[in-house]
Each structure stands twice: as structure tokens, then as C-alpha cells.
Design an enzyme around this catalytic site. Structure first.
Site, short mmCIF file in Angstrom:
data_model
loop_
_atom_site.label_atom_id
_atom_site.label_comp_id
_atom_site.label_asym_id
_atom_site.label_seq_id
_atom_site.Cartn_x
_atom_site.Cartn_y
_atom_site.Cartn_z
N GLU A 1 0.84 -1.22 0.00
CA GLU A 1 0.00 0.00 0.00
C GLU A 1 0.87 1.26 0.00
OE1 GLU A 1 -2.85 0.49 3.28
OE2 GLU A 1 -2.61 2.65 3.02
N THR B 1 -3.08 3.47 5.67
CA THR B 1 -4.42 3.38 6.26
C THR B 1 -4.47 2.54 7.53
OG1 THR B 1 -4.91 1.51 4.83
CG2 THR B 1 -5.67 3.67 4.08
N CYS C 1 -7.67 4.61 8.17
CA CYS C 1 -9.09 4.42 7.83
C CYS C 1 -9.90 4.12 9.08
CB CYS C 1 -9.25 3.34 6.77
SG CYS C 1 -9.44 1.72 7.45
N SER D 1 -0.81 -10.05 7.37
CA SER D 1 -1.75 -8.92 7.42
C SER D 1 -1.25 -7.86 8.40
CB SER D 1 -3.13 -9.44 7.84
OG SER D 1 -3.88 -8.41 8.42
N SER E 1 -9.05 -8.47 7.28
CA SER E 1 -9.11 -9.42 6.16
C SER E 1 -9.42 -10.84 6.64
CB SER E 1 -7.80 -9.37 5.38
OG SER E 1 -6.70 -9.41 6.26
FE1 F3S Z 1 -9.47 0.24 5.73
FE2 F3S Z 1 -10.18 -2.10 4.96
FE3 F3S Z 1 -9.92 -0.22 3.24
S1 F3S Z 1 -8.71 -1.68 6.53
S2 F3S Z 1 -8.29 1.01 4.03
S3 F3S Z 1 -11.45 -0.27 4.84
S4 F3S Z 1 -9.33 -2.30 2.95
#
Ligand code: F3S
Length: 294
Positions: free
Chosen positions: A126, A162, A190, A218, A262
Site C-alpha cells: 500500500e 491506512t 481508515c 496482514s 481481512s
Molecule cells: Fe481500511 Fe479495509 Fe480499506 S482496513 S483502508 S477499509 S481495505
């Protein structure tokens, strides 16, 4: 033994969206590829592999006509988008909208003349993708010590991976502001991550033991485990129910459970039922046999 599941645990919005997009792609009956594992959960990746989805590390490995490429939640660089188009691939972009938001912010800051700083893990896909959207000119800061490598610049724009740990973000921002008071900071952690971290911390401080479920690869799951450990609560990170060791649960009265963004529900359910099974077995073994009357 009381088992308590964290208020926010398991699949987040971005992961659910990515899996729905992949399900939709499977209906097209075309060869489907994902660039890297779609999400950081080996069991889910294996499930889709059985349904014909192939994971490739680069686009040159795709040699089928009419192929579909699915880009994962972590996002990819603009160059990868161009290459996929040049190769005639149909693109399904499963980049999480929250990751897209960081990519856009980083690009905008670069265009406005800022030196972009990304708070996150430099090896995480990311972060690498965010950097690619600002021409790979960003500086990556993973901890407070990394701040020593930053040199004076009057326009610093800071964004975050995030899934960054909120406490680490706060500490880095505090130190950075002391060194560079003019720096503009944008907390792009996020919501799903913040909620899961907050719920995990609250739960960890109220139980004897924490079980954190999710892929070892993860990032957000590893951070949940780290946060629980930092509270001082004994914490184990597992991927699947079969890894549970009954010895861990022996003396625990209240056990907290959380799971990364996840981690699918079926794995969480399997872990919970295995824990119940262990607890019942333990109870039966320790029950005093009732003797008859003399
Ligand atoms: Fe957050 Fe899940 Fe997207 S952890 S950045 S909502 S893939």
C-alpha cells in the site's frame, strides 16, 4: 471461561467490496488473475484459487486471451494501470476507496510543491503504491527514529498508511511538529482500522487473554496483536483454529477475541467453537466424580 468478541472485528468495508468484485468477475467466465494475493489472508486466497483465480506477481505472467486482472485493496501504481491496458487486459480495480483517498492526497500535495511524507511500512504494497502516485518522491517514516533522516523543508505534507497504529501516528506527528512546526499533517488512517484498534484495546484491558485472528502477512492484524500486547495482556496471534493450544486457555477466565480486517467470519466462528470445545473438555476433566452414599 467467558469468550468475548471485540465490538469491531473481521472483514472491513474495503475487503468485502474487493471480494464482491472478485465474485462478480467469476461470473464473467473469463480467466481471472489477481496481481498479488487479493487480501492478506491465505485461507481466503486458497478458497478463490480452488475456484480458478490465479495469483500473479507481474502482468507478463498472464498469457491468456480475454483475461481479467483484479487489482487488490492495497492499490497499484499508475504504471501498472497503463501496462494492463497496453496488454489488453480487462481491469477490475478493487483498490479500497480509503487507499485511493490517500493516493489522491499524496499526489495533490506533490503538485502543490510539498515534500510528501508517508507514515507507514516502506515494504508494504500500500505504501509503495501511494508513493508511486507521487512519482516515488515521498519519504517514508516508519518510526520516530526515522524522523532524524528528514532534512529541513518549508513545505512538508504528511499522510499515513491506512492501517498505521493510531498511537504511533500521534507520537510521530508530535515529534515532527516540534522539528517542523509548519508541517501539514493528514490523518488518513481508515475508520475500520481505528474502530478495530480502539475495540481491541478496550477489550484487552478487560480480559486475561487475547486471541487475535488473521493472516501473519496482514499488517492490520499484526498491529492489533501489538496493541493488545502493549496493554500488558497475554496475546496470541493465530491464523486458524487448529493453532489454538489448550494450555493457553488453562487459567484464563475471560478471553477476548479480535480479528483483522481481512479475516473472514467462518474462520472467527471456527476459532470460537474450538475454544468452547477446549473449555468444555477442560471442565469435564476437572469435575469431581460423585461417589455413592455409604
Ligand atoms: Fe481500511 Fe479495509 Fe480499506 S482496513 S483502508 S477499509 S481495505
Amino acid at each position: 471461561m467467558n469468550l468475548i468478541l471485540a465490538e469491531h472485528a473481521g472483514f472491513c468495508f474495503g475487503v468485502k467490496r474487493a471480494l464482491n468484485l472478485l465474485e462478480g468477475a467469476l461470473n464473467q467466465k473469463k480467466p481471472i488473475y489477481t496481481l498479488g494475493p487479493l487480501i492478506h489472508n491465505p485461507q481466503v486466497v486458497e478458497y478463490f484459487k480452488k475456484r480458478g483465480v490465479k495469483v500473479v506477481e507481474n502482468l507478463s505472467q498472464i498469457n491468456k486471451q480475454n483475461a481479467v486482472i483484479v487489482f487488490r485493496t492495497h492499490g497499484v501504481s499508475p504504471e501498472i494501470f497503463s501496462e494492463a491496458r497496453e496488454r489488453g487486459l480487462s481491469i477490475i480495480d478493487a483498490t479500497c476507496p480509503f487507499v485511493k483517498r490517500v493516493q489522491k492526497k499524496a499526489r495533490q500535495l506533490l503538485r502543490q510543491g510539498y515534500q510528501v511524507i508517508i507514515v507507514g511500512d516502506p515494504l508494504h504494497p500500500e505504501v509503495q503504491a501511494i508513493n508511486s502516485w507521487c512519482e516515488n518522491k515521498a519519504k517514508i517514516v516508519n518510526n520516530q527514529a526515522d524522523l532524524n533522516n528528514l532534512h529541513f523543508c518549508d513545505k512538508l505534507g504528511v499522510v499515513s498508511q491506512t492501517t498505521t497504529n493510531k498511537d504511533i501516528w500521534a507520537k510521530i506527528v508530535e515529534d515532527l511538529k516540534q522539528k517542523f512546526p509548519e508541517a501539514k499533517t493528514f490523518n488518513t488512517i481508515c475508520n475500520a482500522t481505528s474502530q478495530r484498534q480502539k475495540a481491541a484495546k478496550e477489550l484487552a484491558s478487560a480480559v486475561d487473554l487475547m486471541i487475535v485472528i488473521g493472516g501473519y502477512n496482514s499488517s492490520n492484524t499484526r498491529k492489533l496483536a501489538e496493541l493488545c500486547k502493549n496493554i500488558g495482556t497475554k496475546t496470541y496471534h493465530i491464523e486458524e483454529a487448529k493453532e489454538l493450544d489448550p494450555a493457553w486457555l488453562k487459567k484464563a477466565k475471560n478471553v477476548g477475541i479480535t480479528a483483522g480486517a481481512s479475516t473472514p467470519d467462518w474462520i472467527i466462528k471456527e476459532v470460537i467453537s474450538k475454544m468452547k470445545e477446549i473449555s468444555e473438555k477442560d471442565l469435564m476433566e476437572h469435575e469431581t466424580p460423585q461417589g455413592g452414599e455409604n
